[in-house]
Design a protein around this motif. Structure first.
Motif, PDB file in Angstrom:
ATOM      1  N   GLN A 293       0.793  -1.201  -0.114  1.00  0.00           N
ATOM      2  CA  GLN A 293       0.101   0.043  -0.007  1.00  0.00           C
ATOM      3  C   GLN A 293       0.725   1.263   0.222  1.00  0.00           C
ATOM      4  N   ILE A 294       0.716   2.265  -0.937  1.00  0.00           N
ATOM      5  CA  ILE A 294       1.459   3.355  -1.029  1.00  0.00           C
ATOM      6  C   ILE A 294       0.510   4.593  -1.015  1.00  0.00           C
ATOM      7  N   HIS A 295       0.830   5.309   0.028  1.00  0.00           N
ATOM      8  CA  HIS A 295      -0.085   6.587   0.395  1.00  0.00           C
ATOM      9  C   HIS A 295       0.363   7.783  -0.748  1.00  0.00           C
ATOM     10  N   GLY A 296      -0.257   8.758  -0.848  1.00  0.00           N
ATOM     11  CA  GLY A 296      -0.306   9.797  -1.662  1.00  0.00           C
ATOM     12  C   GLY A 296       0.510  10.967  -1.189  1.00  0.00           C
ATOM     13  N   HIS A 297       0.384  11.957  -2.179  1.00  0.00           N
ATOM     14  CA  HIS A 297       1.331  13.386  -1.640  1.00  0.00           C
ATOM     15  C   HIS A 297       0.701  13.899  -0.534  1.00  0.00           C
ATOM     16  N   GLY A 298       1.641  14.198   0.418  1.00  0.00           N
ATOM     17  CA  GLY A 298       1.167  14.857   1.701  1.00  0.00           C
ATOM     18  C   GLY A 298       0.382  13.999   2.709  1.00  0.00           C
ATOM     19  N   GLY A 299       0.356  12.795   2.232  1.00  0.00           N
ATOM     20  CA  GLY A 299      -0.568  11.672   3.097  1.00  0.00           C
ATOM     21  C   GLY A 299       0.087  10.968   3.956  1.00  0.00           C
ATOM     22  N   GLN A 300      -0.417   9.846   4.669  1.00  0.00           N
ATOM     23  CA  GLN A 300       0.068   9.009   5.442  1.00  0.00           C
ATOM     24  C   GLN A 300      -0.522   7.604   5.387  1.00  0.00           C
TER      25      GLN A 300
ATOM     26  N   THR B  10       5.837   3.852   3.273  1.00  0.00           N
ATOM     27  CA  THR B  10       6.088   5.320   3.173  1.00  0.00           C
ATOM     28  C   THR B  10       7.362   5.514   2.230  1.00  0.00           C
ATOM     29  N   PHE B  11       7.530   6.875   1.943  1.00  0.00           N
ATOM     30  CA  PHE B  11       8.707   7.025   0.974  1.00  0.00           C
ATOM     31  C   PHE B  11       9.529   8.289   1.265  1.00  0.00           C
TER      32      PHE B  11
ATOM     33  N   ASP C 219       8.794   9.625  -9.508  1.00  0.00           N
ATOM     34  CA  ASP C 219       9.982   9.216 -10.154  1.00  0.00           C
ATOM     35  C   ASP C 219      11.038   8.468  -8.939  1.00  0.00           C
ATOM     36  N   VAL C 220      11.570   9.328  -8.462  1.00  0.00           N
ATOM     37  CA  VAL C 220      12.433   8.653  -7.313  1.00  0.00           C
ATOM     38  C   VAL C 220      11.932   7.820  -6.006  1.00  0.00           C
ATOM     39  N   GLU C 221      10.560   8.105  -5.832  1.00  0.00           N
ATOM     40  CA  GLU C 221       9.939   7.538  -4.724  1.00  0.00           C
ATOM     41  C   GLU C 221       9.671   6.098  -5.184  1.00  0.00           C
ATOM     42  N   ALA C 222       9.629   5.972  -6.387  1.00  0.00           N
ATOM     43  CA  ALA C 222       9.394   4.388  -6.980  1.00  0.00           C
ATOM     44  C   ALA C 222      10.627   3.522  -6.456  1.00  0.00           C
ATOM     45  N   GLU C 223      11.773   4.149  -6.335  1.00  0.00           N
ATOM     46  CA  GLU C 223      13.015   3.325  -5.859  1.00  0.00           C
ATOM     47  C   GLU C 223      12.513   2.726  -4.519  1.00  0.00           C
ATOM     48  N   ASP C 224      11.794   3.448  -3.579  1.00  0.00           N
ATOM     49  CA  ASP C 224      11.500   3.180  -2.149  1.00  0.00           C
ATOM     50  C   ASP C 224      10.541   1.911  -2.274  1.00  0.00           C
ATOM     51  N   VAL C 225       9.637   1.893  -3.361  1.00  0.00           N
ATOM     52  CA  VAL C 225       8.762   0.804  -3.596  1.00  0.00           C
ATOM     53  C   VAL C 225       9.506  -0.705  -4.189  1.00  0.00           C
ATOM     54  N   LEU C 226      10.588  -0.527  -4.863  1.00  0.00           N
ATOM     55  CA  LEU C 226      11.328  -1.505  -5.094  1.00  0.00           C
ATOM     56  C   LEU C 226      11.992  -2.122  -4.058  1.00  0.00           C
TER      57      LEU C 226
ATOM     58  N   TYR D 234      -2.507   5.541  -3.956  1.00  0.00           N
ATOM     59  CA  TYR D 234      -3.626   6.531  -3.909  1.00  0.00           C
ATOM     60  C   TYR D 234      -2.991   7.729  -4.390  1.00  0.00           C
ATOM     61  N   SER D 235      -3.735   8.436  -5.353  1.00  0.00           N
ATOM     62  CA  SER D 235      -3.447   9.652  -5.854  1.00  0.00           C
ATOM     63  C   SER D 235      -1.777   9.616  -6.461  1.00  0.00           C
ATOM     64  N   MET D 236      -0.942  10.282  -5.705  1.00  0.00           N
ATOM     65  CA  MET D 236       0.267  10.191  -6.002  1.00  0.00           C
ATOM     66  C   MET D 236       0.978   8.763  -5.951  1.00  0.00           C
ATOM     67  N   GLY D 237       0.620   8.096  -4.950  1.00  0.00           N
ATOM     68  CA  GLY D 237       0.813   6.644  -4.847  1.00  0.00           C
ATOM     69  C   GLY D 237       0.747   5.826  -5.911  1.00  0.00           C
ATOM     70  N   GLY D 238      -0.452   6.237  -6.810  1.00  0.00           N
ATOM     71  CA  GLY D 238      -0.643   5.454  -7.881  1.00  0.00           C
ATOM     72  C   GLY D 238       0.216   5.812  -9.070  1.00  0.00           C
ATOM     73  N   ASN D 239       0.802   6.919  -9.031  1.00  0.00           N
ATOM     74  CA  ASN D 239       2.020   7.246 -10.049  1.00  0.00           C
ATOM     75  C   ASN D 239       3.341   6.492  -9.446  1.00  0.00           C
ATOM     76  N   ILE D 240       3.513   6.555  -8.179  1.00  0.00           N
ATOM     77  CA  ILE D 240       4.550   5.773  -8.028  1.00  0.00           C
ATOM     78  C   ILE D 240       4.628   4.376  -8.150  1.00  0.00           C
TER      79      ILE D 240
END
Length: 391
Positions: free
Chosen positions: A163-170, A192-193, A211-218, A237-243
């Motif tokens: 699960q990946i939260h969004g911009h400014g989220g938790q 989180t990232f 972009d770079v946050e995707a590395e934390d998902v890896l 969720y939101s930016m988390g979807g882009n990640i």
């Protein structure tokens, strides 16, 4: 004495110059504020309202404020969280107070208590759902990222949903579907990232919009592999979807763990459009909103090196190769609905698209939890069974 006696042609150049200066100043201020929000936004608090709660049997009574009057299923958490937690349903009666039924309750919410009331439902940890979980860290090249690991109720270490939260989220914004995912037999990892609340600050603390946050998902996938998991689903969720989608780009292949599917809730798929929309939503007239949007893009790129093409998931749609479950609402005022629709139309072979009428940003679950969870559970089972069929 009239206006013509005071205003003569000689005043015109000065008036034009003042108007031009005001126009430029408005663009500059709007762009500076917008760029700062885009680069650094994070919050210690989950959004919600603090209200005095009343009670009548299995109904809670709330003051009529925008949050309590919304169409969403809401969470109610007393100022002292150990006293309990409640999930309340849709509005049943309006008047001096808003009356809503109690759907779930841990402890007993007492009349007169001051409580946090929010459509995000949960503002703590999985303990608010009495879930079995552990605090873990995902080790990355830039520091340890805090995470919650919710093991499968079956004890198996096969599928894990990240699960990946969004911009400014938790992380807590994803807890609404914890029970639903448990029913599928999947384990869960709430991550989180970098540069988000509670995570390590890197450099100047600038976010890169996926972009770079995707590395934390890896790194999260690497952690899951180290724990013995065999496959994963990414849910953003939101930016988390882009990640989540950024983590699937070809330059990251092969992934540490096979990703069988992606779940997107109100995803930010093309940021230039989001920036222009937010400038307009902030009350700026169109003739100012457009140049403000362009200036924000330039400022963000100059300050952080942001490449907006890299996080343009609509342009990347042809290369996606895993099933996608997509939720979005035409009522979303943060991320344009047309983006989700465009993705669904671009890849009808992969995307299962659910339009949720009347939902605010990343509140699709709140409008009809049963429908949302039914779609989510069916998707998880389908992508898991698809893998078994291939073995």
């Amino acid at each position: 004495m009239n206006f013509r006696q005071h205003f003569t042609p000689k005043h015109l150049p000065r008036t034009v110059a003042l108007a031009a200066a005001a126009y430029v100043a408005a663009i500059a201020v709007g762009a500076l504020v917008g760029a700062e929000v885009l680069l650094r936004s994070k919050s210690r608090w989950v959004k919600g309202s603090f209200l005095v709660v009343g009670r009548s049997g299995d109904r809670l009574l709330l003051p009529p404020v925008p949050e309590s009057l919304s169409r969403d299923v809401l969470g109610v958490v007393p100022l002292n969280p150990v006293r309990g937690h409640a999930v309340i349903g849709h509005v049943e009666r309006r008047g001096p107070y808003v009356e809503r039924p109690v759907l779930e309750e841990r402890g007993v919410i007492q009349p007169g208590w001051i409580a946090w009331v929010s459509s995000f439902v949960y503002n703590g940890t999985p303990a608010q759902l009495d879930a079995n979980y552990e605090n873990v860290v995902v080790r990355t090249d830039v520091g340890d990222m805090p995470a919650w690991h919710v093991p499968s109720v079956t004890g198996e270490r096969d599928l894990i949903v990240i699960q990946i939260h969004g911009h400014g989220g938790q992380r807590s914004q994803g807890l609404r579907v914890l029970r639903s995912l448990e029913r599928t037999g999947a384990a869960q990892l709430y991550v989180t990232f970098r540069n988000a609340f509670g995570a390590p600050r890197v450099g100047k603390g600038h976010m890169t919009l996926g972009d770079v946050e995707a590395e934390d998902v890896l790194s999260a996938l690497e952690w899951a592999r180290g724990q013995g998991y065999q496959q994963a689903v990414l849910m953003g969720y939101s930016m988390g979807g882009n990640i989540a989608l950024s983590a699937l780009r070809p330059s990251f292949e092969p992934l540490p763990l096979p990703v069988r599917g992606v779940v997107l809730d109100s995803p930010a798929l093309e940021w230039r459009d989001v920036i222009r929309r937010q400038a307009r939503r902030g009350g700026l007239p169109q003739f100012i909103a457009k140049p403000v949007g362009r200036m924000i893009e330039r400022l963000v790129t100059r300050r952080s090196g942001q490449n907006f093409d890299t996080v343009d998931q609509l342009a990347a749609a042809p290369r996606f190769g895993v099933p996608i479950l997509l939720f979005h609402s035409p009522s979303d005022k943060t991320i344009p609905y047309w983006q989700a629709k465009a993705l669904a139309e671009a890849r009808p072979d992969l995307v299962e698209f659910h339009t949720v009428e009347g939902a605010r940003h990343i509140r699709c679950w709140n409008i009809d939890p049963e429908r949302y969870e039914a779609a989510l559970e069916a998707f998880i089972r389908r992508v898991t069974e698809s893998r078994r069929d291939q073995l």
